[in-house]
Design a protein around this motif. Structure first.
Motif, PDB file in Angstrom:
ATOM      1  N   THR A 146       8.480   9.162  -0.585  1.00  0.00           N
ATOM      2  CA  THR A 146       8.995  10.079   0.443  1.00  0.00           C
ATOM      3  C   THR A 146       7.966  11.128   0.824  1.00  0.00           C
ATOM      4  N   ASP A 169       2.214   4.395  -0.630  1.00  0.00           N
ATOM      5  CA  ASP A 169       2.238   5.511  -1.577  1.00  0.00           C
ATOM      6  C   ASP A 169       0.859   6.149  -1.554  1.00  0.00           C
ATOM      7  N   LEU A 218       8.296   2.636  -0.209  1.00  0.00           N
ATOM      8  CA  LEU A 218       7.808   3.904   0.328  1.00  0.00           C
ATOM      9  C   LEU A 218       7.973   5.038  -0.657  1.00  0.00           C
ATOM     10  N   GLY A 237       1.965   6.889   5.822  1.00  0.00           N
ATOM     11  CA  GLY A 237       2.950   6.241   6.682  1.00  0.00           C
ATOM     12  C   GLY A 237       2.301   5.572   7.876  1.00  0.00           C
ATOM     13  N   ILE A 244      13.054   2.953  -0.602  1.00  0.00           N
ATOM     14  CA  ILE A 244      12.416   4.265  -0.718  1.00  0.00           C
ATOM     15  C   ILE A 244      12.455   4.635  -2.195  1.00  0.00           C
ATOM     16  N   GLY A 254       7.873   9.650   4.158  1.00  0.00           N
ATOM     17  CA  GLY A 254       8.463   8.336   3.923  1.00  0.00           C
ATOM     18  C   GLY A 254       9.710   8.064   4.734  1.00  0.00           C
TER      19      GLY A 254
END
Length: 125
Positions: free
Chosen positions: A59, A11, A57, A39, A84, A66
């Motif tokens: 997005t 994040d 994750l 990422g 997610i 993400g």
């Protein structure tokens, strides 16, 4: 969870990372929590540290989003458990999350209870 459990939180928001960590600790999960802000950094940490239970994750991330990150992690090893978690409430996102291999999808809330429930479900607690 045992001490050998590794949880990777990907994040780009440090405040959200802190809130997620506190929410997990508050319910008594014992885990090594690994943080990544993008990422690309998350994928590197997956390769280096092999988180064994959950990858969380966002997005919307700088660089690779993400969804792309999830897809690339699943290409490394389809057995990684990925949730997610996003502030964007959209059914299309849920379908997209499943399409890239996410094991679960939840919306970010102030108390992260949706995320906590998703983690519990994936680890069988």
């Amino acid at each position: 969870m045992s001490q050998s459990t590794r949880l990777l939180i990907i994040d780009d928001d440090a405040a959200d990372q802190k809130l997620i960590r506190e929410s997990i600790e508050k319910i008594g999960f014992e885990a090594e929590i690994i943080l990544a802000f993008s990422g690309e950094e998350g994928i590197k940490k997956v390769n280096d540290l092999k988180p064994n239970v959950i990858i969380v994750l966002d997005t919307v991330l700088p660089g690779m989003n993400g969804f792309e990150t999830c897809k690339k992690i699943k290409e490394l090893d389809k057995d990684f458990k990925i949730i997610i978690c996003t502030g964007i409430v959209d059914a299309v996102d849920a379908a997209k999350a499943r399409a890239v291999g996410a094991d679960d999808y939840c919306v970010k809330t102030a108390d992260f209870m949706g995320l906590i429930h998703a983690i519990k479900k994936l680890i069988g607690v």
